[in-house]
Design a protein around this motif. Structure first.
Motif, PDB file in Angstrom:
ATOM      1  N   THR A   1      42.381 -11.084  -0.203  1.00  0.00           N
ATOM      2  CA  THR A   1      41.857 -11.487   1.101  1.00  0.00           C
ATOM      3  C   THR A   1      40.419 -11.030   1.228  1.00  0.00           C
ATOM      4  O   THR A   1      40.075  -9.921   0.821  1.00  0.00           O
ATOM      5  N   CYS A   2      39.576 -11.894   1.786  1.00  0.00           N
ATOM      6  CA  CYS A   2      38.188 -11.509   2.095  1.00  0.00           C
ATOM      7  C   CYS A   2      38.175 -10.941   3.503  1.00  0.00           C
ATOM      8  O   CYS A   2      38.431 -11.662   4.472  1.00  0.00           O
ATOM      9  N   TYR A   3      37.860  -9.656   3.615  1.00  0.00           N
ATOM     10  CA  TYR A   3      37.917  -8.984   4.902  1.00  0.00           C
ATOM     11  C   TYR A   3      36.577  -8.932   5.626  1.00  0.00           C
ATOM     12  O   TYR A   3      36.538  -8.750   6.834  1.00  0.00           O
ATOM     13  N   ALA A   4      35.475  -9.050   4.893  1.00  0.00           N
ATOM     14  CA  ALA A   4      34.178  -8.893   5.547  1.00  0.00           C
ATOM     15  C   ALA A   4      33.077  -9.487   4.679  1.00  0.00           C
ATOM     16  O   ALA A   4      33.254  -9.713   3.480  1.00  0.00           O
TER      17      ALA A   4
ATOM     18  N   GLU B   1      45.510  -2.165  -3.148  1.00  0.00           N
ATOM     19  CA  GLU B   1      45.443  -1.456  -4.422  1.00  0.00           C
ATOM     20  C   GLU B   1      44.197  -1.792  -5.215  1.00  0.00           C
ATOM     21  O   GLU B   1      43.812  -1.054  -6.117  1.00  0.00           O
ATOM     22  N   GLU B   2      43.545  -2.899  -4.911  1.00  0.00           N
ATOM     23  CA  GLU B   2      42.310  -3.269  -5.583  1.00  0.00           C
ATOM     24  C   GLU B   2      41.296  -3.732  -4.546  1.00  0.00           C
ATOM     25  O   GLU B   2      41.634  -4.466  -3.621  1.00  0.00           O
ATOM     26  N   ALA B   3      40.057  -3.270  -4.691  1.00  0.00           N
ATOM     27  CA  ALA B   3      39.006  -3.645  -3.749  1.00  0.00           C
ATOM     28  C   ALA B   3      37.685  -3.739  -4.500  1.00  0.00           C
ATOM     29  O   ALA B   3      37.425  -2.950  -5.411  1.00  0.00           O
ATOM     30  N   LEU B   4      36.885  -4.697  -4.128  1.00  0.00           N
ATOM     31  CA  LEU B   4      35.571  -4.836  -4.757  1.00  0.00           C
ATOM     32  C   LEU B   4      34.623  -5.591  -3.858  1.00  0.00           C
ATOM     33  O   LEU B   4      35.028  -6.263  -2.900  1.00  0.00           O
ATOM     34  N   LEU B   5      33.320  -5.469  -4.152  1.00  0.00           N
ATOM     35  CA  LEU B   5      32.291  -6.298  -3.547  1.00  0.00           C
ATOM     36  C   LEU B   5      31.962  -7.413  -4.524  1.00  0.00           C
ATOM     37  O   LEU B   5      31.820  -7.184  -5.725  1.00  0.00           O
ATOM     38  N   LEU B   6      31.830  -8.623  -4.012  1.00  0.00           N
ATOM     39  CA  LEU B   6      31.509  -9.784  -4.841  1.00  0.00           C
ATOM     40  C   LEU B   6      30.352 -10.549  -4.231  1.00  0.00           C
ATOM     41  O   LEU B   6      30.353 -10.832  -3.028  1.00  0.00           O
TER      42      LEU B   6
ATOM     43  N   ILE C   1      27.231 -15.937  -5.280  1.00  0.00           N
ATOM     44  CA  ILE C   1      26.110 -16.690  -5.844  1.00  0.00           C
ATOM     45  C   ILE C   1      25.827 -16.241  -7.270  1.00  0.00           C
ATOM     46  O   ILE C   1      25.672 -17.052  -8.184  1.00  0.00           O
ATOM     47  N   THR C   2      25.753 -14.940  -7.487  1.00  0.00           N
ATOM     48  CA  THR C   2      25.428 -14.395  -8.810  1.00  0.00           C
ATOM     49  C   THR C   2      26.662 -13.993  -9.604  1.00  0.00           C
ATOM     50  O   THR C   2      26.543 -13.689 -10.793  1.00  0.00           O
ATOM     51  N   GLN C   3      27.828 -13.947  -8.940  1.00  0.00           N
ATOM     52  CA  GLN C   3      29.083 -13.479  -9.540  1.00  0.00           C
ATOM     53  C   GLN C   3      29.056 -11.987  -9.881  1.00  0.00           C
ATOM     54  O   GLN C   3      29.894 -11.500 -10.648  1.00  0.00           O
ATOM     55  N   ALA C   4      28.082 -11.246  -9.343  1.00  0.00           N
ATOM     56  CA  ALA C   4      28.044  -9.796  -9.542  1.00  0.00           C
ATOM     57  C   ALA C   4      29.228  -9.151  -8.834  1.00  0.00           C
ATOM     58  O   ALA C   4      29.614  -9.570  -7.726  1.00  0.00           O
ATOM     59  N   ARG C   5      29.786  -8.120  -9.457  1.00  0.00           N
ATOM     60  CA  ARG C   5      30.942  -7.426  -8.922  1.00  0.00           C
ATOM     61  C   ARG C   5      30.684  -5.925  -8.904  1.00  0.00           C
ATOM     62  O   ARG C   5      30.091  -5.383  -9.821  1.00  0.00           O
ATOM     63  N   ILE C   6      31.139  -5.250  -7.851  1.00  0.00           N
ATOM     64  CA  ILE C   6      31.048  -3.800  -7.747  1.00  0.00           C
ATOM     65  C   ILE C   6      32.426  -3.288  -7.347  1.00  0.00           C
ATOM     66  O   ILE C   6      32.922  -3.603  -6.262  1.00  0.00           O
ATOM     67  N   GLN C   7      33.033  -2.520  -8.243  1.00  0.00           N
ATOM     68  CA  GLN C   7      34.379  -2.012  -7.981  1.00  0.00           C
ATOM     69  C   GLN C   7      34.321  -0.935  -6.910  1.00  0.00           C
ATOM     70  O   GLN C   7      33.435  -0.070  -6.906  1.00  0.00           O
ATOM     71  N   LEU C   8      35.282  -0.967  -5.982  1.00  0.00           N
ATOM     72  CA  LEU C   8      35.380   0.006  -4.909  1.00  0.00           C
ATOM     73  C   LEU C   8      36.695   0.761  -5.015  1.00  0.00           C
ATOM     74  O   LEU C   8      37.635   0.301  -5.687  1.00  0.00           O
ATOM     75  N   PRO C   9      36.795   1.925  -4.367  1.00  0.00           N
ATOM     76  CA  PRO C   9      38.076   2.637  -4.369  1.00  0.00           C
ATOM     77  C   PRO C   9      39.152   1.801  -3.677  1.00  0.00           C
ATOM     78  O   PRO C   9      38.844   0.990  -2.803  1.00  0.00           O
ATOM     79  N   PRO C  10      40.406   1.995  -4.026  1.00  0.00           N
ATOM     80  CA  PRO C  10      41.471   1.268  -3.332  1.00  0.00           C
ATOM     81  C   PRO C  10      41.629   1.763  -1.904  1.00  0.00           C
ATOM     82  O   PRO C  10      41.305   2.911  -1.590  1.00  0.00           O
ATOM     83  N   PHE C  11      42.106   0.878  -1.048  1.00  0.00           N
ATOM     84  CA  PHE C  11      42.434   1.266   0.324  1.00  0.00           C
ATOM     85  C   PHE C  11      43.908   1.671   0.325  1.00  0.00           C
ATOM     86  O   PHE C  11      44.801   0.825   0.402  1.00  0.00           O
ATOM     87  N   THR C  12      44.166   2.950   0.240  1.00  0.00           N
ATOM     88  CA  THR C  12      45.543   3.426   0.126  1.00  0.00           C
ATOM     89  C   THR C  12      46.232   3.522   1.475  1.00  0.00           C
ATOM     90  O   THR C  12      47.429   3.769   1.541  1.00  0.00           O
ATOM     91  N   ASP C  13      45.476   3.329   2.558  1.00  0.00           N
ATOM     92  CA  ASP C  13      46.080   3.431   3.883  1.00  0.00           C
ATOM     93  C   ASP C  13      45.342   2.483   4.827  1.00  0.00           C
ATOM     94  O   ASP C  13      44.138   2.296   4.727  1.00  0.00           O
ATOM     95  N   GLY C  14      46.077   1.862   5.722  1.00  0.00           N
ATOM     96  CA  GLY C  14      45.441   1.121   6.807  1.00  0.00           C
ATOM     97  C   GLY C  14      45.158  -0.328   6.554  1.00  0.00           C
ATOM     98  O   GLY C  14      44.606  -0.993   7.424  1.00  0.00           O
ATOM     99  N   VAL C  15      45.500  -0.904   5.403  1.00  0.00           N
ATOM    100  CA  VAL C  15      45.210  -2.307   5.145  1.00  0.00           C
ATOM    101  C   VAL C  15      46.401  -3.160   5.577  1.00  0.00           C
ATOM    102  O   VAL C  15      47.477  -3.086   4.992  1.00  0.00           O
ATOM    103  N   ASP C  16      46.214  -3.939   6.625  1.00  0.00           N
ATOM    104  CA  ASP C  16      47.224  -4.878   7.079  1.00  0.00           C
ATOM    105  C   ASP C  16      46.503  -6.047   7.731  1.00  0.00           C
ATOM    106  O   ASP C  16      45.295  -6.199   7.584  1.00  0.00           O
ATOM    107  N   LYS C  17      47.224  -6.887   8.431  1.00  0.00           N
ATOM    108  CA  LYS C  17      46.620  -8.075   9.026  1.00  0.00           C
ATOM    109  C   LYS C  17      45.543  -7.729  10.043  1.00  0.00           C
ATOM    110  O   LYS C  17      44.590  -8.481  10.227  1.00  0.00           O
ATOM    111  N   THR C  18      45.689  -6.586  10.735  1.00  0.00           N
ATOM    112  CA  THR C  18      44.695  -6.203  11.728  1.00  0.00           C
ATOM    113  C   THR C  18      43.387  -5.764  11.093  1.00  0.00           C
ATOM    114  O   THR C  18      42.383  -5.594  11.774  1.00  0.00           O
TER     115      THR C  18
END
Length: 357
Positions: free
Chosen positions: A96-99, A113-118, A121-138
């Protein structure tokens, strides 16, 4: 008058001329096409131009209108060119794209369990720490902001979810987020960075702005009482700190932070050469009209997740974009339902500003 029998092959233009022409191309889309003309044009122009002005934003749809249920593609509506843009995303179908912020997207797996910045346009990727708490529909449609270009290892990244009342902070390369859970009385409206400092904007009775250097409080600024009832957000795209206030009667004002006297001052001159792109739970963008002939000075483009209506015994919704002028209460519709699809329950779209960086 007879035409010349021979024409110069454009592929053999001197590289310095090709490079000069490339600097005159404003649009990232056109620049990508420019470099794709031939190998000599590609080699004579830079992969990324730093002169590019802030781009005209696209509306990112929260679903795939071409293949419903397939979230492996991101779909944007470019209402300046009246066309859709599709980008394949590198994660699974449960992503899901959150922001969105300054050309980057925050993509998160279904369980965090997986999060990144994408950068699509350039397809550049930056790996981020996982969101181990608080990720839901809200958590959807959060505010993403960072202190510098995220390719900088010293960049600080902050994600704020107004609906789930969570604030996450980390530095590029960290193994985990620092999470802050806000209580019901902490009415945080928006967050942003400027010159390495984190600015936090509060609403309601907590009508003030807090400025932090790392986790240390630097300053607290009490706002005018009339801003207590206004919907407030930071105006991104300017080098200083600006706040947009949307009052209950739909009157829009812009304030600039006077850093010398530490107070917000109402301004009007910025509206003459600025267009504002506003959407709920999405960065409020400022684009200079000096760079784009298609923009009118003092325009405000508003993304509305439209009122619902009954259609074949089911409640449906439409997406619309409106344009208003400063000091004029009338608005005109720019786009209605660009995807030609209707969904319920309604999901908010968000603005995305293409960028090479």
């Amino acid at each position: 008058m007879s035409l010349p029998t021979e024409f110069r092959d454009w592929a053999y233009l001197p590289p310095e001329i090709v490079g000069l022409i490339s600097t005159k191309v404003k649009s990232i889309k056109d620049y990508v096409r420019f470099r794709a003309v031939c190998s000599s044009w590609c080699s004579a122009s830079l992969p990324k131009l730093r002169h590019h002005p802030p781009q005209l934003p696209w509306l990112m749809l929260p679903y795939n209108p071409f293949k419903p249920g397939d979230s492996s593609w991101l779909v944007f509506y470019d209402f300046w060119a009246y066309k859709m843009h599709k980008f394949h995303i590198p994660l699974s179908n449960d992503t899901t794209c959150y922001a969105s912020f300054l050309g980057w997207l925050l993509l998160v797996g279904s369980e965090g369990e997986e999060a990144l910045l994408l950068n699509p346009i350039t397809q550049a990727r930056i790996q981020l720490p996982p969101f181990t708490d608080g990720v839901d529909k809200t958590f959807a449609n959060s505010k993403l902001t960072f202190s510098a270009n995220p390719t900088d290892p010293n960049c600080m990244i902050t994600v704020f979810s107004k609906r789930s009342r969570l604030l996450f902070c980390c530095q590029v390369g960290d193994s985990c987020w620092t999470m802050y859970r806000l209580n019901d009385t902490t009415k945080l409206a928006d967050v942003t960075y400027n010159n390495g400092l984190l600015y936090m904007l509060y609403e309601g009775d907590m009508n003030h702005m807090m400025i932090y250097a790392s986790t240390k409080l630097v300053e607290k600024i009490v706002l005018e009482p009339k801003l207590r009832t206004a919907t407030k957000c930071f105006l991104e795209g300017k080098s200083e700190v600006y706040v947009l206030a949307l009052h209950p009667m739909k009157n829009i004002e812009i304030y600039q932070l006077d850093e010398q006297f530490l107070e917000l001052r109402l301004i009007s001159d910025t509206s003459n050469n600025t267009a504002i792109f506003y959407a709920d739970n999405s960065p409020c963008l400022a684009v200079s009209t000096d760079d784009w002939d298609s923009l009118d000075g003092g325009s405000v483009y508003l993304d509305y997740n439209c009122s619902s209506y009954a259609w074949k015994s089911a409640v449906q919704s439409l997406y619309r974009i409106y344009c208003a002028q400063w000091g004029n209460s009338s608005i005109r519709r720019v786009v209605q339902d660009p995807s030609k699809k209707r969904r319920w329950p309604p999901e908010p779209a968000m603005w995305f500003q293409p960028s090479f960086f």
